[in-house]
Design a protein around this motif. Structure first.
Motif, mmCIF file in Angstrom:
data_model
loop_
_atom_site.group_PDB
_atom_site.id
_atom_site.type_symbol
_atom_site.label_atom_id
_atom_site.label_comp_id
_atom_site.label_asym_id
_atom_site.label_seq_id
_atom_site.Cartn_x
_atom_site.Cartn_y
_atom_site.Cartn_z
ATOM 1 N N ALA A 163 3.837 5.844 -5.315
ATOM 2 C CA ALA A 163 4.050 5.959 -6.720
ATOM 3 C C ALA A 163 2.951 6.657 -7.301
ATOM 4 N N LEU A 164 1.611 6.353 -6.836
ATOM 5 C CA LEU A 164 0.569 7.180 -7.347
ATOM 6 C C LEU A 164 0.318 8.731 -7.091
ATOM 7 N N GLN A 173 0.922 -1.136 0.050
ATOM 8 C CA GLN A 173 -0.017 0.096 0.045
ATOM 9 C C GLN A 173 0.717 1.341 -0.057
ATOM 10 N N TYR A 174 1.819 1.164 0.882
ATOM 11 C CA TYR A 174 2.645 2.374 0.773
ATOM 12 C C TYR A 174 3.525 2.587 -0.606
ATOM 13 N N THR A 175 4.140 1.443 -0.897
ATOM 14 C CA THR A 175 4.968 1.741 -2.117
ATOM 15 C C THR A 175 3.820 2.295 -3.436
ATOM 16 N N PRO A 186 -5.593 3.755 -1.784
ATOM 17 C CA PRO A 186 -6.062 4.994 -1.969
ATOM 18 C C PRO A 186 -5.769 6.096 -0.687
ATOM 19 N N PHE A 187 -5.977 5.318 0.835
ATOM 20 C CA PHE A 187 -5.697 6.127 1.853
ATOM 21 C C PHE A 187 -4.233 6.353 1.831
ATOM 22 N N MET A 188 -3.413 5.542 1.612
ATOM 23 C CA MET A 188 -1.953 5.973 1.684
ATOM 24 C C MET A 188 -1.691 7.145 0.513
ATOM 25 N N PHE A 189 -2.301 6.917 -0.770
ATOM 26 C CA PHE A 189 -2.153 7.898 -1.793
ATOM 27 C C PHE A 189 -2.616 9.434 -1.277
ATOM 28 N N LEU A 190 -3.784 9.274 -0.656
ATOM 29 C CA LEU A 190 -4.219 10.498 -0.189
ATOM 30 C C LEU A 190 -3.351 11.413 0.829
#
Length: 288
Positions: A83-84, A77-79, A163-167
């Motif tokens: 990246a996103l 999730q973090y990676t 998506p949570f990590m992305f946000l």
């Protein structure tokens, strides 16, 4: 000295006592009792339930299984989230649209999402195996084998919580100062060097916070396992939360499930505290 303004805090304090402190204290009391479906009342039995916890290999196996599951899923999730976030960070055209689309999995109800993924992972009728068959792979027993079910839970967790990590990481990237990047450009640093020497160190505090939050949430995984695999096949995907549910609400061993809950809570607090300190030390160079 109490002042009139302090009485405005009373409703919030009473609410805190009602929904957090009282249930916790009551759970501790129940954990020292023999309360189950066959015997009513809170008869005090000492630390007998806790001694049983330390002899319960199924609980410790579920804890080890959760540790591996959380480490793999949160790392992915973090990676992927980083990246996103980097891909959208400086993108102007269509950036807002991608940000909304990336958040759709996180806004999906976990139970509904698990039902959908269970259909997709169906061995003979699911679209996942249909796509794999095009590449000459399969059929993969996603939910009927131990390795497949374990991988399925990780895939669903990564899909929903990336998506949570992305946000969080995108918010951190947007707030970074521009001066270090101007200095790196003057020094002739390329994108890869700029990331490792500027972006990643600056993002370390936010990264640690995001990882710890996700580890806390991952330690409570229950609904995905319940709907997707029911802890199976066998106990291949059984987590401590699901095992506590079985002992408390299926076997009605309320006292023992309370002891399991308290033990699990203490273990999570200790382990997450150690993990946060290690991350702070290695990524930031601080002990606290």
């Amino acid at each position: 000295m109490l002042q009139p303004k302090h009485f405005f805090l009373l409703p919030a304090l009473l609410t805190l006592l009602a929904i957090i402190i009282f249930p916790l204290l009551f759970t501790v009391r129940v954990s020292f009792s023999s309360w189950d479906v066959y015997q009513a009342g809170l008869d005090y039995i000492g630390a007998r339930n806790y001694l049983r916890v330390f002899q319960d290999t199924r609980f410790w196996e579920s804890l080890l299984r959760l540790s591996v599951m959380s480490a793999i899923s949160v790392s992915l999730q973090y990676t992927l989230g980083f990246a996103l976030a980097l891909a959208v960070w400086k993108q102007t055209k269509g950036g807002r649209l991608f940000r909304v689309l990336f958040l759709v999995p996180m806004m999906t109800t976990p139970v509904v999402m698990s039902v959908i993924w269970r259909t997709m992972f169906h061995e003979s009728l699911g679209p996942v195996n249909d796509l794999l068959s095009v590449a000459g792979i399969g059929p993969v027993p996603w939910l009927s084998s131990a390795a497949g079910a374990f991988a399925s839970v990780i895939i669903v967790e990564v899909w929903q919580w990336t998506p949570f990590m992305f946000l969080l990481l995108l918010a951190g990237l947007v707030s970074l100062p521009r001066e270090p990047y101007l200095a790196a450009a003057i020094d002739g640093a390329g994108p890869w060097r700029t990331f490792w020497q500027v972006t990643f160190p600056l993002m370390a505090p936010i990264s640690i916070g995001a990882v710890i939050i996700r580890l806390i949430e991952a330690s409570k995984i229950m609904d995905t396992v319940y709907v997707l695999t029911s802890g199976g096949p066998g106990t291949a995907t059984e987590t401590p939360s699901y095992y506590i549910y079985i002992r408390g609400l299926r076997d009605f061993q309320v006292g023992y499930s309370a002891a399991l809950s308290i033990t699990y809570l203490v273990l999570m607090i200790v382990s997450l505290t150690i993990i946060s300190k290690l991350l702070m030390r290695f990524l930031i160079g601080k002990d606290s």
